[in-house]
Design a protein around this motif. Structure first.
Motif, PDB file in Angstrom:
ATOM      1  N   ALA A 276      12.593  19.388  19.354  1.00 54.20           N
ATOM      2  CA  ALA A 276      11.521  18.390  19.208  1.00 54.20           C
ATOM      3  C   ALA A 276      12.031  16.989  18.886  1.00 54.20           C
ATOM      4  CB  ALA A 276      10.533  18.841  18.151  1.00 54.20           C
ATOM      5  N   LEU A 277      13.075  16.913  18.043  1.00 54.97           N
ATOM      6  CA  LEU A 277      13.505  15.585  17.595  1.00 54.97           C
ATOM      7  C   LEU A 277      14.678  15.030  18.401  1.00 54.97           C
ATOM      8  CD1 LEU A 277      13.085  16.082  13.755  1.00 54.97           C
ATOM      9  CD2 LEU A 277      11.525  14.993  15.368  1.00 54.97           C
ATOM     10  N   GLN A 278      15.075  15.779  19.437  1.00 53.70           N
ATOM     11  CA  GLN A 278      16.202  15.307  20.260  1.00 53.70           C
ATOM     12  C   GLN A 278      15.721  14.247  21.261  1.00 53.70           C
ATOM     13  OE1 GLN A 278      18.762  18.487  21.485  1.00 53.70           O
ATOM     14  NE2 GLN A 278      19.718  17.267  23.116  1.00 53.70           N
ATOM     15  N   GLU A 279      16.552  13.229  21.469  1.00 53.03           N
ATOM     16  CA  GLU A 279      16.189  12.173  22.422  1.00 53.03           C
ATOM     17  C   GLU A 279      16.150  12.766  23.825  1.00 53.03           C
ATOM     18  OE1 GLU A 279      18.563   8.404  23.392  1.00 53.03           O
ATOM     19  OE2 GLU A 279      17.364   7.829  21.651  1.00 53.03           O
ATOM     20  N   ALA A 280      15.085  12.469  24.564  1.00 51.80           N
ATOM     21  CA  ALA A 280      14.874  13.113  25.865  1.00 51.80           C
ATOM     22  C   ALA A 280      16.017  12.849  26.840  1.00 51.80           C
ATOM     23  CB  ALA A 280      13.560  12.624  26.462  1.00 51.80           C
ATOM     24  N   GLY A 281      16.594  11.656  26.764  1.00 51.54           N
ATOM     25  CA  GLY A 281      17.665  11.284  27.686  1.00 51.54           C
ATOM     26  C   GLY A 281      18.912  12.134  27.537  1.00 51.54           C
ATOM     27  N   THR A 282      19.064  12.834  26.407  1.00 53.61           N
ATOM     28  CA  THR A 282      20.278  13.613  26.159  1.00 53.61           C
ATOM     29  C   THR A 282      20.135  15.080  26.596  1.00 53.61           C
ATOM     30  OG1 THR A 282      19.590  14.241  23.939  1.00 53.61           O
ATOM     31  CG2 THR A 282      20.797  12.164  24.146  1.00 53.61           C
ATOM     32  N   LEU A 283      18.959  15.464  27.114  1.00 53.79           N
ATOM     33  CA  LEU A 283      18.743  16.868  27.492  1.00 53.79           C
ATOM     34  C   LEU A 283      19.317  17.162  28.884  1.00 53.79           C
ATOM     35  CD1 LEU A 283      14.970  17.156  26.457  1.00 53.79           C
ATOM     36  CD2 LEU A 283      16.919  18.068  25.181  1.00 53.79           C
ATOM     37  N   SER A 284      19.515  18.458  29.175  1.00 54.14           N
ATOM     38  CA  SER A 284      19.938  18.853  30.525  1.00 54.14           C
ATOM     39  C   SER A 284      18.733  18.728  31.463  1.00 54.14           C
ATOM     40  CB  SER A 284      20.425  20.297  30.503  1.00 54.14           C
ATOM     41  OG  SER A 284      19.320  21.162  30.271  1.00 54.14           O
ATOM     42  N   GLY A 285      18.998  18.769  32.775  1.00 54.89           N
ATOM     43  CA  GLY A 285      17.920  18.638  33.753  1.00 54.89           C
ATOM     44  C   GLY A 285      16.835  19.691  33.558  1.00 54.89           C
ATOM     45  N   GLY A 286      17.261  20.940  33.351  1.00 62.47           N
ATOM     46  CA  GLY A 286      16.293  22.036  33.177  1.00 62.47           C
ATOM     47  C   GLY A 286      15.427  21.808  31.944  1.00 62.47           C
ATOM     48  N   GLN A 287      16.107  21.367  30.867  1.00 69.16           N
ATOM     49  CA  GLN A 287      15.359  21.122  29.627  1.00 69.16           C
ATOM     50  C   GLN A 287      14.366  19.970  29.815  1.00 69.16           C
ATOM     51  OE1 GLN A 287      18.803  20.563  27.131  1.00 69.16           O
ATOM     52  NE2 GLN A 287      18.475  22.524  26.083  1.00 69.16           N
ATOM     53  N   LYS A 288      14.812  18.942  30.542  1.00 69.16           N
ATOM     54  CA  LYS A 288      13.912  17.797  30.780  1.00 69.16           C
ATOM     55  C   LYS A 288      12.652  18.253  31.513  1.00 69.16           C
ATOM     56  CE  LYS A 288      17.345  14.092  31.000  1.00 69.16           C
ATOM     57  NZ  LYS A 288      18.198  13.302  31.875  1.00 69.16           N
ATOM     58  N   GLN A 289      12.859  19.131  32.525  1.00 71.34           N
ATOM     59  CA  GLN A 289      11.680  19.563  33.279  1.00 71.34           C
ATOM     60  C   GLN A 289      10.774  20.446  32.429  1.00 71.34           C
ATOM     61  OE1 GLN A 289      10.039  18.196  35.318  1.00 71.34           O
ATOM     62  NE2 GLN A 289      10.750  18.685  37.384  1.00 71.34           N
ATOM     63  N   ARG A 290      11.390  21.183  31.495  1.00 71.10           N
ATOM     64  CA  ARG A 290      10.551  22.008  30.601  1.00 71.10           C
ATOM     65  C   ARG A 290       9.759  21.106  29.647  1.00 71.10           C
ATOM     66  NH1 ARG A 290      15.348  25.663  28.951  1.00 71.10           N
ATOM     67  NH2 ARG A 290      14.076  26.377  27.200  1.00 71.10           N
ATOM     68  N   VAL A 291      10.388  19.987  29.232  1.00 71.09           N
ATOM     69  CA  VAL A 291       9.643  19.018  28.400  1.00 71.09           C
ATOM     70  C   VAL A 291       8.473  18.461  29.210  1.00 71.09           C
ATOM     71  CG1 VAL A 291       9.747  16.779  27.206  1.00 71.09           C
ATOM     72  CG2 VAL A 291      11.651  18.375  27.020  1.00 71.09           C
ATOM     73  N   ALA A 292       8.751  18.163  30.496  1.00 66.92           N
ATOM     74  CA  ALA A 292       7.686  17.616  31.357  1.00 66.92           C
ATOM     75  C   ALA A 292       6.543  18.629  31.494  1.00 66.92           C
ATOM     76  CB  ALA A 292       8.255  17.259  32.720  1.00 66.92           C
ATOM     77  N   ILE A 293       6.901  19.941  31.576  1.00 68.09           N
ATOM     78  CA  ILE A 293       5.850  20.964  31.681  1.00 68.09           C
ATOM     79  C   ILE A 293       5.050  21.022  30.367  1.00 68.09           C
ATOM     80  CG2 ILE A 293       5.404  23.442  31.944  1.00 68.09           C
ATOM     81  CD1 ILE A 293       7.836  23.531  33.844  1.00 68.09           C
ATOM     82  N   ALA A 294       5.771  20.944  29.243  1.00 63.84           N
ATOM     83  CA  ALA A 294       5.080  20.942  27.942  1.00 63.84           C
ATOM     84  C   ALA A 294       4.115  19.757  27.868  1.00 63.84           C
ATOM     85  CB  ALA A 294       6.098  20.870  26.808  1.00 63.84           C
ATOM     86  N   ARG A 295       4.560  18.601  28.364  1.00 65.35           N
ATOM     87  CA  ARG A 295       3.708  17.399  28.366  1.00 65.35           C
ATOM     88  C   ARG A 295       2.481  17.621  29.265  1.00 65.35           C
ATOM     89  NH1 ARG A 295       6.697  12.364  30.737  1.00 65.35           N
ATOM     90  NH2 ARG A 295       6.237  13.480  32.653  1.00 65.35           N
TER      91      ARG A 295
END
Lengths: 240, 414
Positions: A141-160
């Motif tokens: 939750a508190l990690q900067e989005a730019g530092t995530l892997s591609g898969g994690q970024k897309q999972r954040v996008a799904i959560a959003r």
């Protein structure tokens, strides 16, 4: 199909882009309906009009001609502010390029739609945490989005996309920028969401990804070439 | 989008690129600190001048030759160096007969070369009589002041300022010593205590006071006065005394039409109001010039905000896709511009206050002036108001540009 179950209904929908070089038709009078709880894959070659269709269905763009009813309401009658409100409360978006705010943390990215829903900050936390749990990223939750892997970024996008509990999730090439393992994880999440009763509209050019859907709309030259169930053999022929 | 969310989002935008934000704010910082500094200096100068006028004494009425015709605050020609000879001894005698007046002190002024044992310099002298010291508050350090007998018998005596005494005599006692003023020999009978720069910039520590008769007849060769200083009797209202002085002088000068007055009568309050008005206008003028830098700062902010809107086109598209209305986007960017100007304004106020403090320390401890530290609330209110208006005025166009972006075009922007 009961009338009240129809969430998207388009009739003779056309879109023509106009620029200095003249008119370019992207959609040429297409008609179909999508019911609540469906998982529809939209496919087609580059320039076929599939992304244009998704943008019109998700109110990001307006058709040149034709009728579009969303949950029974004719969108031509809605103001820009009304469209923004419907996008915020009834639609979720997953983009190929994730479209996260790179310098904000995961929590802030997922919280974004709630800000525009005018939900009090005290009530946002539970919704954001629930959405992050659904994609298995509650620890980030508190990690900067730019530092995530591609898969994690897309999972954040799904959560959003999930956080406002929308009727429909629009996914535009959600695995396009991911490796096969991450892509499969993302599609599994979308599949689970569909199983949970959500309507998913997926645009992809990958047969394997499209097969997660239950219905296929194949577009070529701005027209529907195939609209039917995805079954062994038949859809695959149509995907070639 | 709530105000709190808009503030949080704009704060993130401002702090994302700190150096750029700071450079963007620089114009506002310089503009606001200049406004604070100039308004503070103006207020301190006003305090100083008014304080000096009030320190001359109380219940004072000044008569100066020449008319002041065009309005209350205009200056007669005599105050601009033009010689007018309308005030004479008969005027003083007539005023001295008036019961509402306590003391009448005529004076003439001039500059003269002063020589003592090879030291030579030019100093200002005031030729006065004994009543002058009832009107003006001079502190005697040693010796005596100018007396009636000195005036009557044309005694060549002089009372000198403390600094002039040190310049001419060093640590030696000047009392009883002779100096040459304009080639005539004068005996020093008194030395004044240090007083600093007095009203209208006269350096009282380098002043020489001579008998009126000597100054008029022997040094200047005139029979008129540069001014008549009057102390009103405390029992009378100042406006009444002023009207009596005017009436007496009109009688003496045989003037029936007030438009033909050849003198100007001012009370101490008139002088305070006049100088307050002059310093006020001067401060407003300087502040207006300083405000130009705020406009330049505002243009800098608009420029950077336009760049920011272009750089963040994709973010605008995303926010719109997620439900932001045009108004939400406009609020976000307007708040960002406002944050830049308000933070810049706050830094400018702090910086300006530091400059005011620095000026105060230099003037008080280095120049040895009786300066006051003044930070007027009007300067702070004006700074905040101007920063806010600048933020809105120069942030509005970029914010509208951001709000009007088409979501899908914005999302596709690379």
């Amino acid at each position: 199909m009961k009338e009240k179950d129809v969430i998207i209904d388009v009739r003779s929908l056309s879109k023509t882009y106009v620029d200095e070089s003249g008119e370019t038709p992207a959609l040429a009078g297409i008609s179909f309906s999508i019911s609540r709880g469906e998982f529809v894959s939209i496919m087609g070659p580059s320039g076929s009009g599939k992304s244009t269709l998704l943008h019109i269905l998700s109110f990001l763009d307006r058709p040149t001609r034709g009728l579009y009813r969303f949950t029974g309401k004719e969108i031509g009658e809605l103001s820009d502010a009304d469209l923004a409100r419907v996008r915020n409360q009834e639609m979720g978006f997953v983009f190929q390029s994730f479209n996260l705010l790179a310098h904000s943390n995961v929590y802030e990215n997922v919280e974004l739609p709630l800000i525009y829903s005018k939900i009090a900050p005290s009530k946002r936390r539970a919704k954001v945490e629930s959405a992050l749990r659904a994609v298995g990223l509650e620890s980030k939750a508190l990690q900067e989005a730019g530092t995530l892997s591609g898969g994690q970024k897309q999972r954040v996008a799904i959560a959003r996309a999930l956080v406002n509990d929308p009727n429909v999730i629009f996914a535009d090439e959600p695995t396009g920028n991911l490796d096969s393992k991450s892509g499969a994880q993302v599609m599994e999440i979308l599949k689970e969401l569909h199983t949970g009763g959500r309507t998913i509209i997926l645009v992809t050019h990958e047969t394997k990804t499209a097969e997660f859907g239950k219905r296929l709309i194949r577009i070529a030259d701005g027209q529907i070439e195939y609209d039917g169930p995805i079954m062994q053999g038949i859809p695959k022929d149509s995907l070639k | 989008m709530t105000i709190k969310d808009a503030l949080r989002t704009s704060w993130k935008g401002v702090t994302h690129s700190k150096v750029r934000s700071l450079l963007t704010m620089l114009g506002i910082i310089i503009g606001v600190s200049s406004v604070v500094l100039l308004m503070s200096l103006g207020a301190s100068a006003q305090d100083l001048i008014i304080g000096q006028i009030q320190s001359i004494g109380s219940n004072l009425v000044f008569v100066i030759p020449g008319a002041s015709k065009s309005g209350k605050f205009s200056s007669p020609a005599s105050s601009q160096g033009i010689v007018i000879k309308t005030l004479v001894k008969s005027d003083v005698d007539a005023l001295r007969r008036e019961s509402s007046i306590n003391a009448v002190a005529p004076e003439v002024r001039g500059q003269a070369k002063v020589v003592y044992e090879g030291n030579d310099l030019t100093a200002t002298f005031e030729a006065v009589d004994e009543q002058f010291f009832k009107v003006r508050d001079f502190k005697l350090g040693k010796g005596r002041l100018i007396e009636r007998d000195d005036v009557n018998s044309f005694e060549r005596v002089v009372v000198i300022g403390g600094e002039l005494a040190t310049t001419l005599f060093g640590s030696r006692d000047p009392l009883g010593k002779s100096i040459r003023i304009k080639d005539a020999t004068f005996r020093i009978v008194g030395v004044l205590d240090p007083m600093g720069v007095g009203t209208f910039g006269v350096d009282q520590d380098n002043l020489m006071l001579l008998p009126l008769s000597v100054g008029q007849k022997q040094l200047l060769g005139v029979d008129y006065y540069n001014s008549i200083n009057i102390t009103a009797s405390p029992a009378y209202d100042m406006a009444y005394v002023k009207s009596r002085v005017t009436s007496i002088l009109r009688d003496e000068h045989r003037i029936t039409n007030p438009d033909k007055d050849d003198f100007t009568v001012r009370t101490q309050e008139d002088a305070v109001a006049l100088l307050g008005n002059i310093t006020g206008i001067l401060t407003a003028f300087l502040t207006a010039i300083a405000s130009i830098s705020l406009v330049v700062g505002g243009i800098g902010i608009m420029n950077i905000m336009l760049v920011t809107v272009t750089e963040r086109t994709k973010e605008i598209g995303l926010r719109k896709a997620l439900g932001a209305t045009d108004r939400d986007i406009m609020t976000q960017f307007l708040f960002e511009a406002l944050s830049l100007t308000l933070i810049g304004g706050a830094i400018g106020i702090i910086f300006g206050a530091m400059l005011v403090g620095g000026t105060y320390l230099v003037l008080v401890y280095v120049v040895k002036m009786s300066w006051t530290f003044t930070l007027p609330a009007s300067a702070l209110i004006l700074s905040v108001a101007v920063s806010t208006v600048t933020g809105i005025a120069f942030g509005l166009y970029p914010a509208r540009k951001a709000a009007r972006k088409n979501p899908i075009d914005a999302l596709r922007y690379e």
